[in-house]
Design a protein around this motif. Structure first.
Motif, PDB file in Angstrom:
ATOM      1  N   ILE A 878       0.196  -4.905  -4.079  1.00 44.35           N
ATOM      2  CA  ILE A 878       1.171  -3.806  -4.116  1.00 44.35           C
ATOM      3  C   ILE A 878       2.250  -4.088  -5.163  1.00 44.35           C
ATOM      4  CG2 ILE A 878       3.002  -2.674  -2.776  1.00 44.35           C
ATOM      5  CD1 ILE A 878       1.130  -3.041  -0.306  1.00 44.35           C
ATOM      6  N   GLN A 879       2.715  -5.317  -5.216  1.00 43.63           N
ATOM      7  CA  GLN A 879       3.744  -5.673  -6.196  1.00 43.63           C
ATOM      8  C   GLN A 879       3.203  -5.535  -7.617  1.00 43.63           C
ATOM      9  OE1 GLN A 879       5.491  -9.549  -5.661  1.00 43.63           O
ATOM     10  NE2 GLN A 879       6.541  -9.486  -7.631  1.00 43.63           N
ATOM     11  N   LYS A 880       1.978  -6.019  -7.858  1.00 43.30           N
ATOM     12  CA  LYS A 880       1.390  -5.920  -9.192  1.00 43.30           C
ATOM     13  C   LYS A 880       1.160  -4.463  -9.567  1.00 43.30           C
ATOM     14  CE  LYS A 880       0.454  -8.495 -11.860  1.00 43.30           C
ATOM     15  NZ  LYS A 880       1.168  -8.858 -13.113  1.00 43.30           N
ATOM     16  N   THR A 881       0.760  -3.647  -8.592  1.00 48.72           N
ATOM     17  CA  THR A 881       0.557  -2.220  -8.845  1.00 48.72           C
ATOM     18  C   THR A 881       1.864  -1.576  -9.304  1.00 48.72           C
ATOM     19  OG1 THR A 881      -1.222  -2.105  -7.210  1.00 48.72           O
ATOM     20  CG2 THR A 881      -0.124  -0.048  -7.748  1.00 48.72           C
ATOM     21  N   ARG A 882       2.977  -2.016  -8.741  1.00 52.20           N
ATOM     22  CA  ARG A 882       4.271  -1.461  -9.138  1.00 52.20           C
ATOM     23  C   ARG A 882       4.730  -1.983 -10.495  1.00 52.20           C
ATOM     24  NH1 ARG A 882       6.925  -1.848  -3.083  1.00 52.20           N
ATOM     25  NH2 ARG A 882       6.861   0.392  -2.619  1.00 52.20           N
ATOM     26  N   GLU A 883       4.331  -3.185 -10.825  1.00 44.70           N
ATOM     27  CA  GLU A 883       4.835  -3.827 -12.044  1.00 44.70           C
ATOM     28  C   GLU A 883       3.975  -3.590 -13.273  1.00 44.70           C
ATOM     29  OE1 GLU A 883       4.943  -7.933 -11.173  1.00 44.70           O
ATOM     30  OE2 GLU A 883       6.744  -7.864  -9.937  1.00 44.70           O
ATOM     31  N   MET A 884       2.659  -3.376 -13.074  1.00 45.28           N
ATOM     32  CA  MET A 884       1.736  -3.602 -14.173  1.00 45.28           C
ATOM     33  C   MET A 884       1.789  -2.539 -15.258  1.00 45.28           C
ATOM     34  SD  MET A 884      -1.938  -2.817 -12.405  1.00 45.28           S
ATOM     35  CE  MET A 884      -2.456  -1.184 -11.908  1.00 45.28           C
ATOM     36  N   ARG A 885       2.261  -1.344 -14.923  1.00 46.52           N
ATOM     37  CA  ARG A 885       2.297  -0.304 -15.957  1.00 46.52           C
ATOM     38  C   ARG A 885       3.698  -0.200 -16.549  1.00 46.52           C
ATOM     39  NH1 ARG A 885      -0.609   2.488 -11.800  1.00 46.52           N
ATOM     40  NH2 ARG A 885      -2.834   2.182 -12.121  1.00 46.52           N
ATOM     41  N   ARG A 886       3.746   0.244 -17.786  1.00 47.95           N
ATOM     42  CA  ARG A 886       5.041   0.390 -18.440  1.00 47.95           C
ATOM     43  C   ARG A 886       5.803   1.562 -17.828  1.00 47.95           C
ATOM     44  NH1 ARG A 886       3.639  -2.790 -22.863  1.00 47.95           N
ATOM     45  NH2 ARG A 886       1.408  -2.761 -23.163  1.00 47.95           N
ATOM     46  N   GLY A 887       7.119   1.552 -18.011  1.00 43.59           N
ATOM     47  CA  GLY A 887       7.924   2.651 -17.495  1.00 43.59           C
ATOM     48  C   GLY A 887       8.811   2.191 -16.355  1.00 43.59           C
ATOM     49  N   ALA A 888       9.769   3.059 -15.989  1.00 42.35           N
ATOM     50  CA  ALA A 888      10.789   2.685 -15.001  1.00 42.35           C
ATOM     51  C   ALA A 888      10.364   3.004 -13.572  1.00 42.35           C
ATOM     52  CB  ALA A 888      12.088   3.435 -15.319  1.00 42.35           C
ATOM     53  N   TYR A 889       9.178   3.569 -13.380  1.00 41.13           N
ATOM     54  CA  TYR A 889       8.820   4.112 -12.066  1.00 41.13           C
ATOM     55  C   TYR A 889       8.549   3.017 -11.036  1.00 41.13           C
ATOM     56  CZ  TYR A 889       8.402   8.214 -14.964  1.00 41.13           C
ATOM     57  OH  TYR A 889       8.676   9.213 -15.852  1.00 41.13           O
ATOM     58  N   PHE A 890       9.046   3.254  -9.805  1.00 39.03           N
ATOM     59  CA  PHE A 890       8.859   2.336  -8.691  1.00 39.03           C
ATOM     60  C   PHE A 890       8.251   3.153  -7.551  1.00 39.03           C
ATOM     61  CE2 PHE A 890      10.212   0.035  -4.873  1.00 39.03           C
ATOM     62  CZ  PHE A 890       9.924  -1.278  -5.213  1.00 39.03           C
ATOM     63  N   PRO A 891       6.927   3.135  -7.409  1.00 40.92           N
ATOM     64  CA  PRO A 891       6.277   4.023  -6.435  1.00 40.92           C
ATOM     65  C   PRO A 891       6.655   3.702  -4.994  1.00 40.92           C
ATOM     66  CG  PRO A 891       4.677   3.072  -7.981  1.00 40.92           C
ATOM     67  CD  PRO A 891       5.961   2.341  -8.180  1.00 40.92           C
ATOM     68  N   HIS A 892       6.854   4.750  -4.203  1.00 38.52           N
ATOM     69  CA  HIS A 892       7.010   4.593  -2.759  1.00 38.52           C
ATOM     70  C   HIS A 892       5.700   4.124  -2.150  1.00 38.52           C
ATOM     71  CE1 HIS A 892      10.962   5.795  -1.614  1.00 38.52           C
ATOM     72  NE2 HIS A 892      10.881   7.039  -2.040  1.00 38.52           N
ATOM     73  N   LEU A 893       5.781   3.421  -1.035  1.00 39.73           N
ATOM     74  CA  LEU A 893       4.600   3.012  -0.275  1.00 39.73           C
ATOM     75  C   LEU A 893       4.575   3.790   1.040  1.00 39.73           C
ATOM     76  CD1 LEU A 893       2.172   1.067   0.273  1.00 39.73           C
ATOM     77  CD2 LEU A 893       3.819  -0.485   1.333  1.00 39.73           C
ATOM     78  N   TYR A 894       3.462   4.464   1.309  1.00 40.00           N
ATOM     79  CA  TYR A 894       3.275   5.200   2.555  1.00 40.00           C
ATOM     80  C   TYR A 894       2.120   4.580   3.334  1.00 40.00           C
ATOM     81  CZ  TYR A 894       6.174   9.025   0.731  1.00 40.00           C
ATOM     82  OH  TYR A 894       7.206   9.771   0.228  1.00 40.00           O
ATOM     83  N   VAL A 895       2.331   4.360   4.632  1.00 40.13           N
ATOM     84  CA  VAL A 895       1.229   3.991   5.513  1.00 40.13           C
ATOM     85  C   VAL A 895       0.631   5.280   6.054  1.00 40.13           C
ATOM     86  CG1 VAL A 895       0.632   2.969   7.732  1.00 40.13           C
ATOM     87  CG2 VAL A 895       2.084   1.719   6.143  1.00 40.13           C
ATOM     88  N   VAL A 896      -0.671   5.441   5.891  1.00 37.62           N
ATOM     89  CA  VAL A 896      -1.366   6.650   6.329  1.00 37.62           C
ATOM     90  C   VAL A 896      -2.399   6.251   7.377  1.00 37.62           C
ATOM     91  CG1 VAL A 896      -2.704   8.657   5.596  1.00 37.62           C
ATOM     92  CG2 VAL A 896      -1.071   7.606   4.015  1.00 37.62           C
ATOM     93  N   LYS A 897      -2.241   6.797   8.585  1.00 36.63           N
ATOM     94  CA  LYS A 897      -3.191   6.495   9.656  1.00 36.63           C
ATOM     95  C   LYS A 897      -4.336   7.507   9.632  1.00 36.63           C
ATOM     96  CE  LYS A 897      -1.751   5.053  13.648  1.00 36.63           C
ATOM     97  NZ  LYS A 897      -1.083   4.936  14.966  1.00 36.63           N
TER      98      LYS A 897
END
Length: 941
Positions: A878-897
């Motif tokens: 999850i951390q790498k997914t947030r970091e790996m692309r360029r840009g300022a975006y910090f995606p929210h994390l949702y738990v989906v049941k």
């Protein structure tokens, strides 16, 4: 009778399948291999038997010496076939900015992915038919093969890549046809490099691996340019450039080389900057322009090393070895001295802004990031203006720690209440700024005023900084309601899904466009940070960033009491504050004779026919430029050069030059084989939004679908034996086989999707992203990434030799979901953690620290970091997914049941674009409708 295999030329090898009358493989004398070739079919050509093979070329570079023209034409030109583009050229090394590939992250990702598939053994929380034994912690999870992950097509592809264009004297690009009906999408295809640029021999004077532009800076929809417009029209593939001139640098990437001696060689006729594709003539005293063939004198100081004050090595000059280069501009490039960086913060302090926690979060973030705001030369200036239905200015005298508030309630004729101390030097007024930022939230804590004078606040900020230019950052929590630019709530559920919906996506007031043009003229850029529990008219407000090269950020239903909301905004706002920016920039793209820049897409204002005004260019913003072929091209290759004249945020006037050279072709099959599906998808996203705003949303979808059909019809008619007749196949070149699923993803993106349920603010914000994101962020936004976590390979979520290892990406279909599984779906803006209803208690405990699935709650969340290997790996992914692309975006994390809230579940599942959803087709249905359309039957998708 001897088999045909025995009759091959000397040095060739083959295995003949007598039953099916075909070669199982043919290997030529130089090692080219072709698989499953019927007798009589053309095969990869090698040098003729009895003729000596081409000489081995070496990589020694000749040094320049006065009068030795040969230094520019001899071995130096053909020294290294990798960079000269000869028939033996291999893949060029990447000059930084490698796209992240699901499965591996690192420089060798592409090569590694073409090798062995991931290890079959994976930690599993579930064995079909039985619950797992949980022995001695997570290390003892059972092993099971990964379900249904086909490897064979990728291995076959590797063989094909190995052969492409390798037959000396043959085509530059080898065309391979794929039947879309039997080739499901393979996500890894989107992360491979674009088709290789194969320049003719002697086109480049440098053996440098950086002599041609990296795709992360500039990529073309076609890597072989048709010589005539009729050939381009026949292919139906659009010709365009995707440019990200101010791309951010990741750790380990080399900065753009800087030429500091102010010796700038440019063509006298077309003003092209000297680059690795010019020719030196007249004993090295003159150079011939690669665009217009004009002969130019080499500047006297070009061969002089000003640092050491001695003769220099011309071949070592950065502009002859690098396609992306930056020059320090001499005074003739300046209308005025370089401006300092200026930041004016407009903070909404109305009742809703204070109550949502936006004011407290924003002021705290600015305070915490004062040291990160670019200020190397200590010239940066800052001002803070608060507003509700009045304007609140703050006087910040240098050396003082006691700011004074000045209130202006006349918003019809905005004036500055004080000529000085409103816009202050960041370093000198640091104490007063820190004091003010710590007190603003308390000052307005009891504010009960509802209303927003955003327009007058913008006018005040503009007056404050217009003599200099810079960036206005607007933080707004409600719809502008009074003064210039006042807006009304025009959200109407009855209009959604109808032909009138596109009206909601256009600006409601002319103020935002006319004011934006004023800003552009004064080199003022605007960023919008929009927070609202209700309608905020993103469509109107985003006009300001659109025409001033800013960016829009949107936080619907923001509430800082939710730590996830506060963290996301603080993270993104902090990154924007710290981002180096290009100030008072203008951009022009030049091209070889016969090519013309036809239309422009992105956040800027077109000042003249081809000059783009960009007051403050943020990093990682992308632009799409369509190109017309005006006259037949006779040269063997063409050059595109982008020049951005700008001031750095530390006060230096510079010119960034990005050069891309591409071969030309008169062969239609090479046009198709050179097409870059990622660049085409990026262009389609820009064109779709433009169409939605100028016509209707339905027209936008029809336009993109029709463009795809035209490409398929052209390919079928020109490149297959079926010709114009009906065919049971749906053929496309192998390098374009992911284009249909990208188009499907675009058609299902909230920016243009057919639906009566999408709020206009959400749709308008999505359109902002579709027209400004670089390809690296845009592709996952329209074709999300999908991982299975519960049975991922043991190395996934850890750091390997080539960087961080991600799980293998899955096709975007719910067929891959398992009721006992844990899955991650992400599109660069949002991350979903999808939990199957039969997930075993141990998995829930390991990831969420909860005893069972039943007590797990869905929704926005922050994952706990637990002391077990599986939790550590999931958190790392999850951390790498947030970091790996360029840009300022910090995606929210949702738990989906799996059986949780329906709206959240439908939102997550809508990312699985290969499934049928509502009125939108599945991938199989979409491809089937494409086949019918290509065969001349049936309507749209």
């Amino acid at each position: 009778m001897a088999s045909p295999a025995a009759q091959l030329p000397p040095g060739w090898a083959a295995e003949w399948d007598a039953t099916n009358q075909r070669y199982l493989f043919i290997e030529t004398a130089s090692g080219h291999t072709q698989w499953e070739v019927p007798q009589g079919a053309p095969v990869v050509q090698d040098h003729q038997p009895g003729v000596s093979p081409p000489p081995v070329q070496h990589s020694k570079r000749r040094q320049y010496a006065a009068g030795q023209t040969q230094a520019y034409y001899g071995d130096a030109l053909t020294a290294d076939p990798t960079f000269g583009g000869g028939p033996q050229q291999q893949q060029q090394p990447v000059a930084g900015g490698q796209l992240f590939t699901p499965g591996l992250v690192g420089e060798q990702q592409f090569q590694a992915q073409q090798g062995q598939p991931p290890a079959p053994g994976q930690p599993a929380y579930y064995q079909p038919g039985q619950e797992p034994e949980y022995l001695n912690g997570p290390a003892a999870y059972g092993q099971q093969p990964q379900p249904g992950y086909a490897q064979a097509p990728v291995d076959a592809l590797a063989g094909q890549f190995g052969q492409m264009g390798m037959g000396g004297g043959q085509k530059q690009f080898q065309l391979y046809t794929t039947n879309l009906l039997t080739s499901p999408p393979e996500p890894r295809e989107l992360y491979r490099p674009p088709p290789e640029i194969r320049l003719p021999p002697n086109s480049c004077i440098s053996p440098s691996p950086f002599a041609n532009a990296d795709p992360s800076y500039k990529r073309s929809t076609l890597n072989a340019i048709p010589t005539t417009s009729s050939l381009l029209n026949k292919a139906k593939v659009p010709l365009a450039l995707i440019i990200t001139p101010y791309r951010s640098l990741k750790e380990g990437e080399e900065p753009v080389p800087l030429v500091t001696d102010t010796v700038i060689a440019r063509c006298r006729r077309c003003r092209t900057y000297i680059n690795p594709y010019v020719q030196f003539i007249d004993g090295g005293n003159r150079w011939r322009c690669c665009m217009c063939n004009m002969s130019n004198e080499v500047p006297q100081l070009f061969d002089w090393d000003q640092v050491r004050n001695q003769p220099g090595d011309r071949w070592a000059r950065a502009e002859l070895n690098h396609s992306v280069i930056e020059f320090v501009a001499p005074t003739e490039y300046m209308v005025r001295p370089p401006q300092p960086a200026v930041y004016v913060f407009l903070i909404d302090v109305s009742h809703s802004a204070v109550q949502s926690g936006m004011v407290a979060t924003a002021t705290r973030t600015i305070l915490e990031n004062l040291d990160r705001i670019p200020d190397e030369d200590e010239r940066t200036k800052v001002a803070i203006i608060c507003y509700d239905v009045s304007l609140y200015f703050f006087s910040l005298p240098p050396g003082s720690t006691d700011p004074t508030m000045l209130v202006v309630s006349d918003i019809d004729d905005v004036f500055l209440p004080k000529p000085t101390d409103l816009l202050v030097n960041l370093a000198e007024a640091r104490g007063a700024l820190e004091s003010l930022l710590g007190r603003i939230n308390d000052m307005f804590q009891e504010n009960s005023i509802v209303g927003s004078a955003m327009g007058p606040a913008l006018q005040a900020g503009f007056k404050l900084m217009a003599p200099i230019g810079g960036k206005i950052m607007v933080l707004s929590s409600s719809l502008p309601s009074v003064g210039a630019g006042a807006l009304k709530n025009r959200e109407d559920a009855k209009v959604l899904g109808t032909a009138k919906e596109s009206g909601l996506l256009q600006a409601a007031s002319p103020f935002y466009k006319t004011f934006a043009i004023e800003c552009s003229r004064a080199h003022v850029s605007v960023d919008m940070f929009l927070f609202s529990a209700g309608y905020t008219d993103v469509a109107s407000l985003s006009c300001l960033p659109h025409y001033t090269s800013g960016q829009t950020y949107y936080y619907p239903a923001f509430n800082a009491a939710r730590s996830e909301d506060a963290l996301k905004f603080a993270q993104e706002f902090g990154e924007v504050l710290a981002m180096p920016i290009m100030l008072e920039a203008v951009m022009r793209v030049r091209a070889s004779r016969g090519l013309r820049m036809a239309s422009f897409h992105g956040n800027f204002f077109v000042r003249s026919t081809d000059l783009l005004a960009m007051p403050a260019v943020p990093q990682d913003q992308s632009y799409a430029i369509e190109i017309q072929i005006e006259e037949s091209i006779t040269s063997p290759f063409v050059v595109f050069q982008t020049a951005v004249l700008h001031t750095t945020c530390h006060g230096e006037r510079r010119i960034r030059v990005i050069t891309l050279a591409l071969p030309t072709t008169s062969n239609l099959s090479e046009v198709f084989a050179s097409a870059d599906q990622v660049a085409i998808g990026t262009l389609f996203a820009n064109k779709a939004v433009e169409r939605a705003l100028t016509h209707k949303l339905e027209d936008s979808r029809d336009y993109v679908f029709q463009k795809l059909v035209e490409i398929l019809v052209s390919y079928k008619a020109s490149m297959t034996s079926g010709g114009a007749g009906a065919s049971a196949q749906l053929a496309i070149s192998d390098n374009l086989k992911m284009l249909p699923v990208l188009v499907l993803g675009l058609l299902k993106n909230v920016g243009i999707r057919q639906s009566a349920q999408i709020p206009p603010d959400i749709r308008a914000y999505s359109q902002c992203l579709l027209t400004s994101l670089p390809s690296e962020l845009l592709i996952p936004y329209i074709y999300p990434t999908f991982y299975s976590l519960h049975n991922m390979p043991p190395e996934a979520g850890t750091v390997g030799e080539n960087g961080f290892i991600l799980p293998p990406a899955l096709p975007l279909t719910s067929e891959r979901l398992e009721r006992h599984g844990l899955f991650l779906i992400e599109d660069g803006q949002t991350i979903f953690l999808y939990v199957g209803r039969d997930a075993v208690p141990q998995l829930i405990m390991d990831v969420f620290n909860l005893p069972s699935y039943e007590v797990l709650r869905g929704g926005k969340t922050t994952l706990p970091i637990l002391e077990n290997p599986f939790s550590e790996r999931v958190n790392a992914i999850i951390q790498k997914t947030r970091e790996m692309r360029r840009g300022a975006y910090f995606p929210h994390l949702y738990v989906v049941k799996d059986d949780g809230e329906l709206p959240l579940r439908l939102w997550a599942l809508s990312a699985l674009i290969q499934d049928r959803a509502d009125v939108l087709p599945s991938y199989q249905q979409f491809v089937s409708s494409l086949k019918d359309k290509v065969n001349g039957i049936g309507g749209g998708y």
